[in-house]
Design a protein around this motif. Sequence first.
Motif, PDB file in Angstrom:
ATOM      1  N   MET A 174       0.847  -1.184   0.000  1.00  0.00           N
ATOM      2  CA  MET A 174       0.000   0.000   0.000  1.00  0.00           C
ATOM      3  C   MET A 174       0.885   1.238   0.000  1.00  0.00           C
ATOM      4  SD  MET A 174      -2.749   1.431   2.803  1.00  0.00           S
ATOM      5  CE  MET A 174      -4.054   0.305   2.392  1.00  0.00           C
ATOM      6  N   LEU A 175       0.687   2.084  -0.998  1.00  0.00           N
ATOM      7  CA  LEU A 175       1.379   3.371  -1.061  1.00  0.00           C
ATOM      8  C   LEU A 175       0.422   4.436  -0.553  1.00  0.00           C
ATOM      9  CD1 LEU A 175       3.067   3.037  -4.569  1.00  0.00           C
ATOM     10  CD2 LEU A 175       4.263   3.235  -2.384  1.00  0.00           C
ATOM     11  N   ALA A 176       0.634   4.881   0.683  1.00  0.00           N
ATOM     12  CA  ALA A 176      -0.224   5.897   1.285  1.00  0.00           C
ATOM     13  C   ALA A 176       0.361   7.269   0.968  1.00  0.00           C
ATOM     14  CB  ALA A 176      -0.328   5.687   2.785  1.00  0.00           C
ATOM     15  N   CYS A 177      -0.361   8.044   0.189  1.00  0.00           N
ATOM     16  CA  CYS A 177       0.099   9.372  -0.216  1.00  0.00           C
ATOM     17  C   CYS A 177      -0.612  10.429   0.627  1.00  0.00           C
ATOM     18  CB  CYS A 177      -0.184   9.606  -1.697  1.00  0.00           C
ATOM     19  SG  CYS A 177       0.637   8.411  -2.787  1.00  0.00           S
ATOM     20  N   VAL A 178       0.169  11.346   1.213  1.00  0.00           N
ATOM     21  CA  VAL A 178      -0.403  12.337   2.122  1.00  0.00           C
ATOM     22  C   VAL A 178       0.093  13.731   1.766  1.00  0.00           C
ATOM     23  CG1 VAL A 178      -0.645  10.686   4.009  1.00  0.00           C
ATOM     24  CG2 VAL A 178       1.451  12.029   3.809  1.00  0.00           C
ATOM     25  N   SER A 179      -0.693  14.700   2.180  1.00  0.00           N
ATOM     26  CA  SER A 179      -0.312  16.110   2.061  1.00  0.00           C
ATOM     27  C   SER A 179       0.252  16.576   3.402  1.00  0.00           C
ATOM     28  CB  SER A 179      -1.535  16.956   1.688  1.00  0.00           C
ATOM     29  OG  SER A 179      -1.292  18.321   1.916  1.00  0.00           O
ATOM     30  N   PRO A 180       1.351  17.328   3.419  1.00  0.00           N
ATOM     31  CA  PRO A 180       1.926  17.779   4.700  1.00  0.00           C
ATOM     32  C   PRO A 180       1.274  19.050   5.245  1.00  0.00           C
ATOM     33  CG  PRO A 180       3.315  18.497   2.910  1.00  0.00           C
ATOM     34  CD  PRO A 180       2.187  17.726   2.279  1.00  0.00           C
ATOM     35  N   ALA A 181       0.346  19.660   4.502  1.00  0.00           N
ATOM     36  CA  ALA A 181      -0.201  20.961   4.892  1.00  0.00           C
ATOM     37  C   ALA A 181      -1.126  20.839   6.093  1.00  0.00           C
ATOM     38  CB  ALA A 181      -0.948  21.568   3.714  1.00  0.00           C
ATOM     39  N   ASN A 182      -1.067  21.841   6.982  1.00  0.00           N
ATOM     40  CA  ASN A 182      -1.973  21.843   8.129  1.00  0.00           C
ATOM     41  C   ASN A 182      -3.430  21.984   7.697  1.00  0.00           C
ATOM     42  OD1 ASN A 182      -1.621  24.420   7.192  1.00  0.00           O
ATOM     43  ND2 ASN A 182      -1.391  25.385   9.190  1.00  0.00           N
ATOM     44  N   TYR A 183      -3.660  22.527   6.514  1.00  0.00           N
ATOM     45  CA  TYR A 183      -5.017  22.660   5.977  1.00  0.00           C
ATOM     46  C   TYR A 183      -5.648  21.279   5.767  1.00  0.00           C
ATOM     47  CZ  TYR A 183      -8.689  23.821   2.576  1.00  0.00           C
ATOM     48  OH  TYR A 183      -9.888  23.950   1.912  1.00  0.00           O
ATOM     49  N   ASN A 184      -4.840  20.266   5.460  1.00  0.00           N
ATOM     50  CA  ASN A 184      -5.331  18.906   5.201  1.00  0.00           C
ATOM     51  C   ASN A 184      -4.991  17.948   6.338  1.00  0.00           C
ATOM     52  OD1 ASN A 184      -6.303  19.573   2.556  1.00  0.00           O
ATOM     53  ND2 ASN A 184      -4.201  19.457   1.798  1.00  0.00           N
ATOM     54  N   LEU A 185      -4.770  18.478   7.545  1.00  0.00           N
ATOM     55  CA  LEU A 185      -4.296  17.645   8.648  1.00  0.00           C
ATOM     56  C   LEU A 185      -5.259  16.509   8.976  1.00  0.00           C
ATOM     57  CD1 LEU A 185      -2.255  17.070  10.887  1.00  0.00           C
ATOM     58  CD2 LEU A 185      -3.494  18.702  12.342  1.00  0.00           C
ATOM     59  N   GLU A 186      -6.548  16.776   9.012  1.00  0.00           N
ATOM     60  CA  GLU A 186      -7.513  15.731   9.380  1.00  0.00           C
ATOM     61  C   GLU A 186      -7.483  14.586   8.364  1.00  0.00           C
ATOM     62  OE1 GLU A 186     -11.402  17.238  10.034  1.00  0.00           O
ATOM     63  OE2 GLU A 186     -10.758  18.794  11.422  1.00  0.00           O
ATOM     64  N   GLU A 187      -7.468  14.913   7.073  1.00  0.00           N
ATOM     65  CA  GLU A 187      -7.426  13.874   6.052  1.00  0.00           C
ATOM     66  C   GLU A 187      -6.097  13.107   6.094  1.00  0.00           C
ATOM     67  OE1 GLU A 187      -8.258  16.957   5.614  1.00  0.00           O
ATOM     68  OE2 GLU A 187     -10.206  17.086   4.594  1.00  0.00           O
ATOM     69  N   THR A 188      -4.998  13.808   6.367  1.00  0.00           N
ATOM     70  CA  THR A 188      -3.691  13.150   6.452  1.00  0.00           C
ATOM     71  C   THR A 188      -3.652  12.168   7.607  1.00  0.00           C
ATOM     72  OG1 THR A 188      -2.564  15.036   5.431  1.00  0.00           O
ATOM     73  CG2 THR A 188      -1.226  13.556   6.785  1.00  0.00           C
ATOM     74  N   LEU A 189      -4.156  12.586   8.771  1.00  0.00           N
ATOM     75  CA  LEU A 189      -4.177  11.691   9.934  1.00  0.00           C
ATOM     76  C   LEU A 189      -5.061  10.474   9.670  1.00  0.00           C
ATOM     77  CD1 LEU A 189      -4.347  14.220  12.906  1.00  0.00           C
ATOM     78  CD2 LEU A 189      -2.439  12.726  12.301  1.00  0.00           C
ATOM     79  N   SER A 190      -6.192  10.683   8.994  1.00  0.00           N
ATOM     80  CA  SER A 190      -7.074   9.557   8.674  1.00  0.00           C
ATOM     81  C   SER A 190      -6.359   8.553   7.773  1.00  0.00           C
ATOM     82  CB  SER A 190      -8.346  10.074   7.989  1.00  0.00           C
ATOM     83  OG  SER A 190      -9.170   9.005   7.585  1.00  0.00           O
ATOM     84  N   THR A 191      -5.641   9.049   6.751  1.00  0.00           N
ATOM     85  CA  THR A 191      -4.897   8.166   5.857  1.00  0.00           C
ATOM     86  C   THR A 191      -3.815   7.411   6.608  1.00  0.00           C
ATOM     87  OG1 THR A 191      -5.306   9.630   3.973  1.00  0.00           O
ATOM     88  CG2 THR A 191      -3.475   8.082   3.776  1.00  0.00           C
ATOM     89  N   LEU A 192      -3.072   8.099   7.470  1.00  0.00           N
ATOM     90  CA  LEU A 192      -1.988   7.460   8.218  1.00  0.00           C
ATOM     91  C   LEU A 192      -2.520   6.394   9.174  1.00  0.00           C
ATOM     92  CD1 LEU A 192       0.236  10.585   9.002  1.00  0.00           C
ATOM     93  CD2 LEU A 192       0.679   8.776   7.318  1.00  0.00           C
ATOM     94  N   ARG A 193      -3.660   6.637   9.781  1.00  0.00           N
ATOM     95  CA  ARG A 193      -4.218   5.654  10.719  1.00  0.00           C
ATOM     96  C   ARG A 193      -4.684   4.407   9.984  1.00  0.00           C
ATOM     97  NH1 ARG A 193      -7.341  10.550  13.764  1.00  0.00           N
ATOM     98  NH2 ARG A 193      -5.605  11.184  15.121  1.00  0.00           N
ATOM     99  N   TYR A 194      -5.311   4.603   8.815  1.00  0.00           N
ATOM    100  CA  TYR A 194      -5.709   3.435   8.041  1.00  0.00           C
ATOM    101  C   TYR A 194      -4.490   2.672   7.540  1.00  0.00           C
ATOM    102  CZ  TYR A 194     -10.760   3.992   7.860  1.00  0.00           C
ATOM    103  OH  TYR A 194     -12.079   4.032   8.191  1.00  0.00           O
TER     104      TYR A 194
END
Length: 510
Positions: A323-343
């Motif tokens: 699984m290649l989990a791609c995330v944005s480092p911006a604080n604007y997308n923090l909630e979506e990034t944390l959700s991706t990292l947890r999954y």
Amino acid sequence: MASVPETVQVAVRIRPLSEQEQARGCQSVVSQPSPDGPRLVARGSEEFTFSEVFGPAASQTEVYERSVRSLVLKLFEGYNVCILAYGQTGSGKTYTIGTSFDGQLTADSGILPRALLDIFKVVNGAATLEPSEENGTSYRVICSFMEIYQENVYDLFSHRNRYERLVGIRESSCGIIVPGLTEVPVSSAEETFRWLVRGASCRAMAPTSMNKESNRSHTIFTVMVRKRHRTDEDEKVTIAKLHFVDLAGSERTKKSHASGDRLRETIQINKALLALGNVISTLASIGAAPSSKSARTTFVSYRDSKLTRLLQSSLGGNSITLMLACVSPANYNLEETLSTLRYADRALSIRNKPTKITSASSSSGTELERLSLTISQLRNENEKLRRRIATELKAFQDQGGNGGTLQSRNMKQLIAQNRTLHGQLQSTVEASTRNELRASIAENALGRMEPLLLIDPQEPQPFGEESQAVEELRSRCSEVLLRYRNEVEALRKRPTVSEKVAPLKYLNSI
């Protein structure tokens, strides 16, 4: 040979801040304690550890060499492999996978075209895994491309129009299959590139507020490698598949400002990703305690969406999965990034059972190859027949164009004539009705006039001039009476209303 991983491997890729995020004044809230280490920290406090972590400066080549290349080569050992890109919309999934490849290999090309190059290096004999074991080995490579758009599966390699590209999903003893999916035999990386570009141009894409080229569907590009190894005594046939899964990104409508068709697409995308998340959570709980009684009885809801059904063998099945989990480092997308990292963190606990699919019998291998060739030939013949039918149908329509116009003109003339005849018939019916009324009135008048013209012998008869006037009057009345009787007789001989309407009813019936 390297060992085969028994759990899902997870690599996280952190993309750089986009121009839009920089213009908004966003700050990076995801960092790596060590540039090459597998750990990352989100929001300054929440720490995660994965198989690999790639920072914003990581190149496409680095991602491929460190995480993907060794898995691609597992194909030639007989293992199925799945590489899955997961994350928020605009996080770099398509860029990393390379689904939007334009046919020109550059430094920005994703892992898919790079994997195809490595595959055909082995297939064409430019490189070998173990030279001592590769004598008498031949390969056959077949690829397919499909997308899942609003819970419908489309064949992206089909020559037909959009609505005729729909295919179904079936479950067999061999797993999930897609009947009717176009599988193209390819002999080189360049030929496969052309098919990839062609299929990618047919996928559903549309701009949103968060991504100018947002994929509105999940796509799966599959490469199947059939390896036949001959010896003096036996023959082994190994079949393995490599899936590149480019998922549509999760998105929030308050950020993407989706409406209309985009909103309906967003709902279906998030619904499928929710089903995928539920499957990941269930499999992770089973992997955390595989020997417990609850793990043995836990139901995995693969049937909640077509995406999870197609990924059934890759998540908790017999495949090697990355699984290649791609995330944005911006604080604007923090909630979506944390959700991706947890999954992604939960996916690390999913246990697969990678197995080789090998036929050691010479006769069965030959039969398998024969059936495969027969299927390929039948598909080619079917495709040629479809094209021929389409060509002949088009020619027939073109030839029948003038005839159709003439027929349409004749039909209009017949309709006009029918209206004219119908009007004449109505006039005739009205005239016939008036004549019947006149005949009835005339008969009544004659019935009253006739007694007046008869001579009663008991009454006194006029003399002289009066007698002559009476005779003249009687003569004229007799003439009028005779004329009226003739007219009444003629009116009675004319067709009645029912007789006039009968031919029209007959014409309408035919």
